[in-house]
Design a protein around this motif. Structure first.
Motif, PDB file in Angstrom:
ATOM      1  N   LEU A  86       0.913  -1.091   0.040  1.00 44.13           N
ATOM      2  CA  LEU A  86      -0.016  -0.040  -0.085  1.00 44.13           C
ATOM      3  C   LEU A  86       0.733   1.165   0.020  1.00 44.13           C
ATOM      4  O   LEU A  86       1.891   1.161   0.675  1.00 44.13           O
ATOM      5  N   ILE A  87       0.454   2.161  -0.842  1.00 43.18           N
ATOM      6  CA  ILE A  87       1.154   3.465  -0.672  1.00 43.18           C
ATOM      7  C   ILE A  87       0.177   4.445  -0.138  1.00 43.18           C
ATOM      8  O   ILE A  87      -0.928   4.533  -0.543  1.00 43.18           O
ATOM      9  N   ILE A  88       0.739   5.070   1.002  1.00 51.63           N
ATOM     10  CA  ILE A  88      -0.181   6.056   1.550  1.00 51.63           C
ATOM     11  C   ILE A  88       0.156   7.493   1.727  1.00 51.63           C
ATOM     12  O   ILE A  88       1.697   7.566   1.443  1.00 51.63           O
ATOM     13  N   ASN A  89      -0.427   8.280   1.840  1.00 51.82           N
ATOM     14  CA  ASN A  89      -0.007   9.887   1.678  1.00 51.82           C
ATOM     15  C   ASN A  89       0.808  10.154   2.966  1.00 51.82           C
ATOM     16  O   ASN A  89       0.117   9.916   4.229  1.00 51.82           O
ATOM     17  N   PRO A  90       1.705  10.814   3.142  1.00 51.72           N
ATOM     18  CA  PRO A  90       2.870  11.064   2.096  1.00 51.72           C
ATOM     19  C   PRO A  90       3.830  10.020   1.734  1.00 51.72           C
ATOM     20  O   PRO A  90       4.851   9.713   2.473  1.00 51.72           O
ATOM     21  N   GLN A  91       3.749   9.409   0.712  1.00 51.37           N
ATOM     22  CA  GLN A  91       4.398   8.424   0.143  1.00 51.37           C
ATOM     23  C   GLN A  91       5.210   7.502   0.923  1.00 51.37           C
ATOM     24  O   GLN A  91       6.376   7.303   0.886  1.00 51.37           O
ATOM     25  N   LYS A  92       4.526   6.867   1.692  1.00 52.98           N
ATOM     26  CA  LYS A  92       4.981   5.899   2.398  1.00 52.98           C
ATOM     27  C   LYS A  92       4.293   4.267   2.075  1.00 52.98           C
ATOM     28  O   LYS A  92       3.462   4.272   1.745  1.00 52.98           O
ATOM     29  N   LYS A  93       5.299   3.427   2.165  1.00 51.00           N
ATOM     30  CA  LYS A  93       5.117   1.990   1.759  1.00 51.00           C
ATOM     31  C   LYS A  93       4.626   1.123   2.855  1.00 51.00           C
ATOM     32  O   LYS A  93       5.500   1.255   4.065  1.00 51.00           O
ATOM     33  N   LEU A  94       3.438   0.657   2.872  1.00 54.60           N
ATOM     34  CA  LEU A  94       3.002  -0.405   4.030  1.00 54.60           C
ATOM     35  C   LEU A  94       2.880  -1.744   3.323  1.00 54.60           C
ATOM     36  O   LEU A  94       2.421  -1.782   2.270  1.00 54.60           O
ATOM     37  N   THR A  95       2.953  -2.993   3.982  1.00 56.53           N
ATOM     38  CA  THR A  95       2.853  -4.214   3.136  1.00 56.53           C
ATOM     39  C   THR A  95       1.836  -4.831   4.425  1.00 56.53           C
ATOM     40  O   THR A  95       2.010  -5.029   5.453  1.00 56.53           O
ATOM     41  N   ALA A  96       0.903  -5.951   3.828  1.00 55.53           N
ATOM     42  CA  ALA A  96       0.144  -6.825   4.383  1.00 55.53           C
ATOM     43  C   ALA A  96      -0.164  -8.121   3.596  1.00 55.53           C
ATOM     44  O   ALA A  96      -0.146  -8.000   2.582  1.00 55.53           O
ATOM     45  N   GLN A  97      -0.353  -9.048   4.329  1.00 55.58           N
ATOM     46  CA  GLN A  97      -0.812 -10.322   3.833  1.00 55.58           C
ATOM     47  C   GLN A  97      -2.513  -9.960   3.391  1.00 55.58           C
ATOM     48  O   GLN A  97      -3.043 -10.788   2.484  1.00 55.58           O
ATOM     49  N   LEU A  98      -3.191  -9.190   4.436  1.00 55.28           N
ATOM     50  CA  LEU A  98      -4.664  -9.024   4.200  1.00 55.28           C
ATOM     51  C   LEU A  98      -4.804  -7.701   4.311  1.00 55.28           C
ATOM     52  O   LEU A  98      -4.471  -6.974   5.121  1.00 55.28           O
ATOM     53  N   ILE A  99      -5.976  -7.143   3.390  1.00 56.56           N
ATOM     54  CA  ILE A  99      -6.293  -5.714   3.496  1.00 56.56           C
ATOM     55  C   ILE A  99      -7.842  -5.859   3.831  1.00 56.56           C
ATOM     56  O   ILE A  99      -8.443  -6.472   2.810  1.00 56.56           O
ATOM     57  N   ILE A 100      -8.317  -5.166   4.586  1.00 55.33           N
ATOM     58  CA  ILE A 100      -9.658  -5.198   4.824  1.00 55.33           C
ATOM     59  C   ILE A 100     -10.257  -3.734   4.521  1.00 55.33           C
ATOM     60  O   ILE A 100      -9.744  -2.669   5.295  1.00 55.33           O
ATOM     61  N   GLY A 101     -11.091  -3.542   3.944  1.00 52.62           N
ATOM     62  CA  GLY A 101     -11.934  -2.250   3.593  1.00 52.62           C
ATOM     63  C   GLY A 101     -13.108  -2.180   4.439  1.00 52.62           C
ATOM     64  O   GLY A 101     -14.103  -2.883   4.342  1.00 52.62           O
ATOM     65  N   ALA A 102     -12.861  -1.180   5.358  1.00 47.09           N
ATOM     66  CA  ALA A 102     -13.962  -1.032   6.245  1.00 47.09           C
ATOM     67  C   ALA A 102     -14.416   0.604   6.432  1.00 47.09           C
ATOM     68  O   ALA A 102     -14.345   1.153   7.654  1.00 47.09           O
ATOM     69  N   ASP A 103     -14.125   1.346   5.229  1.00 50.23           N
ATOM     70  CA  ASP A 103     -14.399   2.628   5.216  1.00 50.23           C
ATOM     71  C   ASP A 103     -15.577   3.266   4.684  1.00 50.23           C
ATOM     72  O   ASP A 103     -15.489   4.250   3.921  1.00 50.23           O
ATOM     73  N   GLY A 104     -16.592   2.663   4.792  1.00 49.57           N
ATOM     74  CA  GLY A 104     -17.949   2.947   4.241  1.00 49.57           C
ATOM     75  C   GLY A 104     -18.616   2.137   3.328  1.00 49.57           C
ATOM     76  O   GLY A 104     -18.129   1.182   2.803  1.00 49.57           O
TER      77      GLY A 104
END
Length: 173
Positions: free
Chosen positions: A152-170
């Protein structure tokens, strides 16, 4: 594991995202979890002012909040029982009514203010060091990497990694 590597990243720090993180943390204490949200993820102050956003929770949601050790904290604030409910469609004349007596229960559930639920969930989050809150940031992009992890690229240009991503934002998750 890298500093920005997680087992699970939850996008959305509302009731669903926080409840999901707590449920996962309770089931696997070694699981590293991040919650990302555009808003500030500070615990709301349960003020003397009523929160106009309320939820009608049923018995299943009450059991979930009890399992998360949040329900007793909620009951210390403004929580009301409800014994009946009428649901209608604003575009038609149809409606349906529910009554606690029809299912041999004392109540159908509880009406609880949004800020009361969030405050109780935040109290429990403090007990889990493996949950990291990353607030006031937005998701820019998601990629699949070679080792079956998501980047995942989040603002400001930081990288995160995960085995699972859960969308819970609406609604559009």
């Amino acid at each position: 594991m890298m500093n920005n590597a997680y087992d699970v990243i939850i996008i959305g720090g509302g009731i669903v995202g926080l409840s999901t993180a707590l449920t996962l943390a309770q089931s696997a204490s070694e699981m590293k979890i991040a919650i990302i949200d555009q808003k500030c993820l500070a615990a709301p102050n349960v003020s003397q002012h009523y929160d106009l956003r309320v939820f009608a929770i049923n018995a299943a949601s009450q059991r979930l909040f009890q399992q998360l050790n949040c329900f007793d904290s909620m009951k210390q604030h403004r929580v009301s029982l409800y014994h009946s409910m009428c649901v209608w469609d604003g575009f038609a004349e149809g409606e349906i009514r529910f009554y606690a007596q029809d299912i041999a229960k004392a109540e159908l559930g509880f009406i609880i203010e949004n800020q009361v639920i969030l405050s109780s969930l935040h109290q429990q989050l403090k007990l889990y060091n493996q949950i990291k809150l990353i607030d006031q940031t937005s998701l820019q992009n998601i990629f699949t990497s070679i080792d079956n992890r998501y980047e995942l690229i989040i603002n400001p240009q930081k990288k995160l990694t995960a085995q699972l991503i859960i969308g819970a934002d609406g609604a559009n998750s």
